[in-house]
Motif scaffolding. Structure first.
Motif, PDB file in Angstrom:
ATOM      1  N   LEU A  44      -6.906 -20.110  62.803  1.00  0.00           N
ATOM      2  CA  LEU A  44      -6.725 -20.128  61.351  1.00  0.00           C
ATOM      3  C   LEU A  44      -7.024 -21.505  60.770  1.00  0.00           C
ATOM      4  O   LEU A  44      -7.644 -21.622  59.697  1.00  0.00           O
ATOM      5  CB  LEU A  44      -5.300 -19.708  60.980  1.00  0.00           C
ATOM      6  N   SER A  45      -6.581 -22.550  61.464  1.00  0.00           N
ATOM      7  CA  SER A  45      -6.817 -23.901  60.946  1.00  0.00           C
ATOM      8  C   SER A  45      -8.308 -24.234  60.938  1.00  0.00           C
ATOM      9  O   SER A  45      -8.792 -24.915  60.028  1.00  0.00           O
ATOM     10  CB  SER A  45      -6.039 -24.936  61.771  1.00  0.00           C
ATOM     11  N   MET A  46      -9.053 -23.724  61.922  1.00  0.00           N
ATOM     12  CA  MET A  46     -10.498 -23.966  61.933  1.00  0.00           C
ATOM     13  C   MET A  46     -11.175 -23.198  60.791  1.00  0.00           C
ATOM     14  O   MET A  46     -12.058 -23.728  60.112  1.00  0.00           O
ATOM     15  CB  MET A  46     -11.082 -23.559  63.283  1.00  0.00           C
ATOM     16  N   LEU A  47     -10.767 -21.958  60.575  1.00  0.00           N
ATOM     17  CA  LEU A  47     -11.322 -21.200  59.457  1.00  0.00           C
ATOM     18  C   LEU A  47     -11.024 -21.893  58.124  1.00  0.00           C
ATOM     19  O   LEU A  47     -11.863 -21.919  57.219  1.00  0.00           O
ATOM     20  CB  LEU A  47     -10.748 -19.780  59.449  1.00  0.00           C
ATOM     21  N   HIS A  48      -9.842 -22.466  58.016  1.00  0.00           N
ATOM     22  CA  HIS A  48      -9.497 -23.192  56.787  1.00  0.00           C
ATOM     23  C   HIS A  48     -10.393 -24.407  56.594  1.00  0.00           C
ATOM     24  O   HIS A  48     -10.897 -24.661  55.492  1.00  0.00           O
ATOM     25  CB  HIS A  48      -8.033 -23.625  56.835  1.00  0.00           C
ATOM     26  N   ARG A  49     -10.605 -25.166  57.651  1.00  0.00           N
ATOM     27  CA  ARG A  49     -11.434 -26.378  57.543  1.00  0.00           C
ATOM     28  C   ARG A  49     -12.879 -26.035  57.206  1.00  0.00           C
ATOM     29  O   ARG A  49     -13.592 -26.858  56.623  1.00  0.00           O
ATOM     30  CB  ARG A  49     -11.356 -27.170  58.852  1.00  0.00           C
ATOM     31  N   LEU A  50     -13.311 -24.836  57.553  1.00  0.00           N
ATOM     32  CA  LEU A  50     -14.669 -24.406  57.253  1.00  0.00           C
ATOM     33  C   LEU A  50     -14.756 -23.627  55.937  1.00  0.00           C
ATOM     34  O   LEU A  50     -15.792 -23.050  55.619  1.00  0.00           O
ATOM     35  CB  LEU A  50     -15.200 -23.530  58.398  1.00  0.00           C
ATOM     36  N   ASP A  51     -13.663 -23.604  55.185  1.00  0.00           N
ATOM     37  CA  ASP A  51     -13.597 -22.882  53.904  1.00  0.00           C
ATOM     38  C   ASP A  51     -13.886 -21.392  54.077  1.00  0.00           C
ATOM     39  O   ASP A  51     -14.406 -20.740  53.165  1.00  0.00           O
ATOM     40  CB  ASP A  51     -14.587 -23.484  52.886  1.00  0.00           C
ATOM     41  N   LEU A  52     -13.526 -20.857  55.232  1.00  0.00           N
ATOM     42  CA  LEU A  52     -13.732 -19.427  55.488  1.00  0.00           C
ATOM     43  C   LEU A  52     -12.441 -18.623  55.407  1.00  0.00           C
ATOM     44  O   LEU A  52     -12.469 -17.414  55.170  1.00  0.00           O
ATOM     45  CB  LEU A  52     -14.363 -19.214  56.871  1.00  0.00           C
ATOM     46  N   LEU A  53     -11.310 -19.281  55.594  1.00  0.00           N
ATOM     47  CA  LEU A  53     -10.037 -18.559  55.630  1.00  0.00           C
ATOM     48  C   LEU A  53      -9.775 -17.841  54.311  1.00  0.00           C
ATOM     49  O   LEU A  53      -9.235 -16.728  54.292  1.00  0.00           O
ATOM     50  CB  LEU A  53      -8.894 -19.520  55.954  1.00  0.00           C
ATOM     51  N   GLN A  54     -10.163 -18.471  53.207  1.00  0.00           N
ATOM     52  CA  GLN A  54      -9.940 -17.861  51.894  1.00  0.00           C
ATOM     53  C   GLN A  54     -10.759 -16.584  51.683  1.00  0.00           C
ATOM     54  O   GLN A  54     -10.534 -15.845  50.725  1.00  0.00           O
ATOM     55  CB  GLN A  54     -10.285 -18.861  50.793  1.00  0.00           C
ATOM     56  N   HIS A  55     -11.715 -16.337  52.588  1.00  0.00           N
ATOM     57  CA  HIS A  55     -12.565 -15.148  52.461  1.00  0.00           C
ATOM     58  C   HIS A  55     -12.141 -14.024  53.408  1.00  0.00           C
ATOM     59  O   HIS A  55     -12.843 -13.016  53.507  1.00  0.00           O
ATOM     60  CB  HIS A  55     -14.021 -15.518  52.726  1.00  0.00           C
ATOM     61  N   VAL A  56     -11.014 -14.212  54.109  1.00  0.00           N
ATOM     62  CA  VAL A  56     -10.488 -13.120  54.944  1.00  0.00           C
ATOM     63  C   VAL A  56      -9.911 -12.059  54.021  1.00  0.00           C
ATOM     64  O   VAL A  56      -9.008 -12.323  53.229  1.00  0.00           O
ATOM     65  CB  VAL A  56      -9.408 -13.644  55.912  1.00  0.00           C
ATOM     66  N   ARG A  57     -10.453 -10.855  54.095  1.00  0.00           N
ATOM     67  CA  ARG A  57     -10.016  -9.758  53.238  1.00  0.00           C
ATOM     68  C   ARG A  57      -9.158  -8.738  53.972  1.00  0.00           C
ATOM     69  O   ARG A  57      -8.347  -8.051  53.370  1.00  0.00           O
ATOM     70  CB  ARG A  57     -11.244  -9.042  52.650  1.00  0.00           C
ATOM     71  N   ILE A  58      -9.350  -8.622  55.282  1.00  0.00           N
ATOM     72  CA  ILE A  58      -8.623  -7.635  56.081  1.00  0.00           C
ATOM     73  C   ILE A  58      -8.041  -8.351  57.298  1.00  0.00           C
ATOM     74  O   ILE A  58      -8.739  -9.138  57.947  1.00  0.00           O
ATOM     75  CB  ILE A  58      -9.545  -6.496  56.558  1.00  0.00           C
ATOM     76  N   ILE A  59      -6.774  -8.089  57.600  1.00  0.00           N
ATOM     77  CA  ILE A  59      -6.167  -8.721  58.767  1.00  0.00           C
ATOM     78  C   ILE A  59      -5.330  -7.684  59.519  1.00  0.00           C
ATOM     79  O   ILE A  59      -4.554  -6.938  58.927  1.00  0.00           O
ATOM     80  CB  ILE A  59      -5.315  -9.942  58.367  1.00  0.00           C
ATOM     81  N   SER A  60      -5.552  -7.614  60.834  1.00  0.00           N
ATOM     82  CA  SER A  60      -4.835  -6.700  61.714  1.00  0.00           C
ATOM     83  C   SER A  60      -4.110  -7.530  62.773  1.00  0.00           C
ATOM     84  O   SER A  60      -4.722  -8.403  63.402  1.00  0.00           O
ATOM     85  CB  SER A  60      -5.817  -5.728  62.374  1.00  0.00           C
TER      86      SER A  60
END
Length: 518
Positions: free
Chosen positions: A32-48
């Motif tokens: 999650l922290s890597m996705l945040h640093r890459l500005d991708l975490l905000q684009h997660v729409r579905i989580i299982s």
């Protein structure tokens, strides 16, 4: 106006977080922290989420609803993994409220999860303002009535229900549930915990006639346990989201903390004590008979001493304790003998003459027989079955035409796997330090604690590096095929920079220098 550029469509990411206790929670925190640093975490729409993934996933979603920045969430969750003694708190809760908890430990853990990780929120929080970027939320469990998945869901599609096809649960019921109970249901693995009773353990009366409810959720208690028993990666739930928005997903990333084992089962080395090698089952039988007769003698002596009026209080107390102990031993031996006779009688081919074939067996051989059967059964249920289920689900994923060139796996052992390094690009092979960290993270047990802070850091760093490594591979693959769109093109140089940073100093991203900045 007709020549204006088409607005760039943001990426749309589906994410699954596997089970695996604190090892999984810390690994996913790194992802999650890597996705945040890459500005991708905000684009997660579905989580299982499953088990350990439900603990961190639920905590992250609560932080979003309460307007926490990701660095604030990261620091708080890191400290909880490091300092909160979940097991000790659950045991204290169990000891204080054993009757209220119906004598089941999992309900004590649910109470701790509710306080420490769920922020005492109910599932209704996900329907309240403010809106968050995650639109489809799935907590995975398994119901042990029919052996199918049992899902707790929040969806923009009002027709989507929780539960499963055998036991559908209306949205109005799900919204009343405590989030901590949902986390516990997803995480209570067989053997370690009891099943959660749905709906009673979730604060819902199965006989509730509340007119606000669409229908009674169930007519009887459903045993609900660990989602990992059915799908430890949470991938199948993503594949079944269908009309809930998976069709136009840009990327499906599954974060998987299931460790890779060199061998699923190996013969335990026999280590009999020297004295065990000399004694046989016949000797054990003789010893038990002697113990029985000595206990009988002790009972008569105790009764005699208690009947002596001249005996001192100390002597009478000692006699009473000896009498109770002797009665307990005799009762236990008689019960064991009766149970053994009853068991043998249920097997027609066995009779008393069979004893002659076994009386000479050394005790250590009996111990080895029991140990071999126990360890092989454990390997079958926790490794062989799970590997088979995992393989079937991954095959379904990779064969699904909807996700061609969209799948990004992040497996905890990727950095130490030979197959992962078959990628011809300069500087992509993990450094020796990263491989060592990944190896240590892969060897962490499935527990709800860390013995040392270094274990927590290893799992987080492994999650960061694994996510960055696989994202870089994925982006280069898309670039090679000419499929790298503008929404991901700008992510590629950021991914390369962060991966090089981890190569030089694996612990460089453990802290956030300032909110929202790498």
């Amino acid at each position: 106006m007709g020549n204006d550029p088409i607005p760039e469509a943001p990426p749309k990411i589906a994410l699954s977080l596997s089970g695996g206790g604190y090892r999984a929670a810390a690994f996913h925190l790194g992802v999650l922290s890597m996705l945040h640093r890459l500005d991708l975490l905000q684009h997660v729409r579905i989580i299982s989420m499953v088990s350990g993934g439900s603990i961190i996933g639920g905590s992250y979603l609560v932080s979003l609803k309460r307007n926490f920045s990701f660095p604030d969430f990261y620091d708080e969750f890191y400290q909880k993994l490091r300092t909160v003694p979940v097991v000790a708190l659950a045991m204290k809760e169990f000891g204080s409220n054993r009757k209220k908890l119906d004598g089941r430990v999992i309900r004590a853990f649910a109470a701790v999860f509710h306080r420490e990780f769920a922020g005492e929120a109910s599932f209704d929080l996900f329907w309240r303002d403010p809106a968050i970027h995650v639109r489809e939320i799935i907590f995975n469990a398994t119901e042990f009535q029919t052996g199918h998945a049992f899902r707790f869901r929040k969806s923009d599609n009002n027709r989507v229900r929780s539960g499963n096809k055998f036991f559908p649960v209306p949205q109005a019921v799900v919204r009343e549930l405590r989030l901590g109970d949902v986390m516990a249901a997803s995480a209570c693995f067989p053997g370690g915990f009891e099943a959660m009773k749905f709906p009673e353990d979730f604060g819902i009366d199965p006989e509730d006639s509340n007119p606000d409810l669409e229908q009674k959720p169930v007519a009887f208690s459903i045993p609900v346990m660990d989602g990992g028993a059915f799908d430890n990666q949470g991938i199948e739930s993503l594949l079944l989201t269908g009309n809930s928005g998976l069709e136009d997903t840009t990327m499906l990333l599954f974060s998987d903390a299931h460790p890779r084992m060199e061998a699923l089962y190996s013969f335990p080395p026999p280590k009999p004590a020297p004295w065990l090698q000399r004694f046989t089952l016949g000797d054990l039988r003789l010893g038990l008979f002697l113990l029985f007769f000595l206990s009988l003698i002790s009972i008569f002596i105790g009764i005699f001493l208690l009947g002596q009026g001249s005996a001192t209080g100390l002597a009478r107390g000692f006699a009473a304790i000896s009498l109770l102990a002797s009665i307990s031993v005799c009762t236990g031996l008689v019960g064991f003998y009766w149970l053994l006779r009853k068991t043998l009688a249920s097997i027609p081919i066995l009779d008393r003459s069979m004893w002659t074939h076994f009386r000479g067996m050394p005790l250590f051989e009996l111990v080895e027989m029991i140990r071999l059967r126990t360890t092989s059964l454990f390997a079958l249920t926790s490794n062989v079955f799970m590997k088979r289920i995992r393989g079937l689900i991954l095959n379904s994923l990779f064969r699904d035409e909807r996700f061609i060139n969209k799948i990004v796996p992040a497996l905890i052992y990727d950095l130490i796997s030979n197959r992962a390094h078959k990628f011809d690009a300069p500087g992509v092979e993990p450094s020796a330090r990263l491989q060592d960290i990944a190896r240590r993270a892969n060897e962490l047990p499935t527990t709800l604690w860390f013995d040392r802070e270094e274990q927590l850091q290893d799992a987080i760093i492994c999650g960061q590096a694994t996510a960055c490594y696989n994202l870089l591979k994925h982006l280069k693959h898309l670039e090679m095929l000419g499929l790298l769109d503008s929404s991901l093109e700008k992510v590629k140089p950021m991914t390369e920079d962060l991966y090089n940073q981890l190569q030089e100093n694996p612990s460089s991203l453990l802290k956030f220098k300032s909110p929202g900045k790498p």
